[in-house]
Design an enzyme around this catalytic site. Structure first.
Site, PDB file in Angstrom:
ATOM      1  N   GLU A 146       1.010  -1.282  -0.019  1.00  0.00           N
ATOM      2  CA  GLU A 146      -0.092   0.018  -0.097  1.00  0.00           C
ATOM      3  C   GLU A 146       0.765   1.336   0.045  1.00  0.00           C
ATOM      4  O   GLU A 146       0.625   2.305  -0.541  1.00  0.00           O
ATOM      5  CB  GLU A 146      -0.834  -0.079   1.294  1.00  0.00           C
ATOM      6  CG  GLU A 146      -1.898   0.991   1.239  1.00  0.00           C
ATOM      7  CD  GLU A 146      -2.817   1.299   2.512  1.00  0.00           C
ATOM      8  OE1 GLU A 146      -3.191   0.334   3.192  1.00  0.00           O
ATOM      9  OE2 GLU A 146      -3.086   2.573   2.701  1.00  0.00           O
ATOM     10  N   SER A 244      -0.580  -6.195   7.347  1.00  0.00           N
ATOM     11  CA  SER A 244      -0.049  -5.166   8.413  1.00  0.00           C
ATOM     12  C   SER A 244      -1.238  -4.977   9.445  1.00  0.00           C
ATOM     13  O   SER A 244      -0.944  -4.945  10.692  1.00  0.00           O
ATOM     14  CB  SER A 244      -0.245  -3.842   7.749  1.00  0.00           C
ATOM     15  OG  SER A 244      -0.205  -2.791   8.491  1.00  0.00           O
TER      16      SER A 244
END
Ligand code: SF4
Length: 333
Positions: A146, A244
């Site tokens: 990301e 994450s």
């Protein structure tokens, strides 16, 4: 969810299994962005037939990736691994740098963008700051796809990555009155607010979102873990090591007072020795972990303990993101 008494190691119904209070965190598991990404690959397979190429793991979960692979998805890390083809190429939920759709266009690939709309929102924020001439900080973790995708929305050097509070303290801007920040969507809510606090104290004119860019799913899952963690002796987070938001759930559990928090992909990974003689357990799952893996984990505990399962809810979720436009049912008519 009912876990029926099972035959214990002694062969007796229920055996001499010790009791275990299990508190399921709610919400847990799949978020709207993950559902949309997985549905995008499944819908592409139904519309175009196999194979469908997917750049990067569509979501960070091996079980999900293996299931889609079995249906005809081919996972690659970069477009240059894909032969010239008429098969569609799906971009993962994490988003991609601008160079990726551009390369795909040059190769005449059919592309389907499963980037989560909440990640796309961060991309747009960064672009707006850039157009307004602001120096941009991205709070996030180096190397996460990301972060690579968000930094890749703008020319190299336009965005500076801030990973820690120390980096926030040390950052030297070109012009302190012309700064902006955006964040990764899957960070720890408390760590990020500390970093933002340092930046706002040092640079009062810095421009940013009202409540960081941490998404609703990350926030809600962390809130649920914060409630349960102080009540249990151990917390199992079902999720992948490269996820994450799953990693953050484990950290949140530890900080909220749980003596032992562990991130596990499958029931086979449970370290029974390390768990010891616990009487209470919290269970949650990262946003990319399917509920079937939570069930698998509970079944494994039910083999050894007499489970009393309850759910503790932090909030209700009803978020839904429609499929990418070319995959919507009306597009196929
Ligand atoms: S965790 Fe948040 S940003 Fe990531 S896919 Fe889910 S909803 Fe989107």
């Amino acid at each position: 969810m009912k876990h029926a008494p099972m035959t214990g190691p002694t062969g007796m119904p229920g055996g001499n299994k010790p009791p275990l209070r299990v508190i399921l965190c709610s919400p847990r598991g799949f978020c709207a962005g993950v559902v949309r990404a997985i549905d995008s690959v499944e819908r592409a397979l139904a519309l175009y037939g196999a194979p469908v190429y997917v750049r990067h793991e569509i979501v960070h979960n091996r079980y999900v990736v293996d299931s889609l692979r079995a249906k005809g998805a081919i996972f690659v890390e970069e477009l240059d691994e894909i032969p010239q083809t008429n098969a569609p190429v799906v971009f993962s939920a994490h988003g991609v740098p601008k160079s990726v759709p551009e390369d795909a266009r040059l190769r005449n690939f059919i592309t389907l963008d499963a980037t989560c709309p909440l990640v796309t929102k961060v991309h747009r924020e960064a672009e707006i700051h850039f157009r307004r001439g602001r120096e941009i900080l991205l709070i996030g973790h180096s190397g996460h796809p990301e972060v690579v995708g968000t930094m890749g929305q703008l020319p190299q050097g336009a965005i500076t990555l801030i990973q820690t509070i120390e980096e926030a303290r040390a950052f030297v801007p070109k012009d302190a009155d012309n700064l902006a920040f955006v964040t990764q969507t899957t960070l720890s809510v408390s760590d990020t607010s500390e970093i933002v606090g340092v930046l706002r104290a040092r640079f009062p004119a810095i421009v940013g979102p009202h409540r960081e860019d941490i998404c609703y799913a990350t926030t809600n899952r962390q809130d649920a873990v914060k409630r349960v963690a102080p009540l249990v002796e151990a917390m199992v987070v079902v999720g992948a090591p490269n996820s994450s938001n799953s990693q953050r759930l484990k950290e949140v559990a530890e900080r909220a007072g749980c003596p032992y928090a562990v991130l596990l992909q499958r029931a086979a990974d449970i370290d029974w020795t390390r768990l010891g003689a616990i009487a209470s357990l919290g269970v949650t799952a990262g946003a990319s972990a399917p509920e079937v893996l939570v069930e698998e984990m509970l079944d494994a505990f039910a083999q050894r303990y007499d489970l009393q399962v309850e759910t503790m809810a932090a909030t209700e979720e009803n978020m839904f993101f429609p499929l990418p436009r070319p995959l919507r049912p009306e597009a196929a008519e």
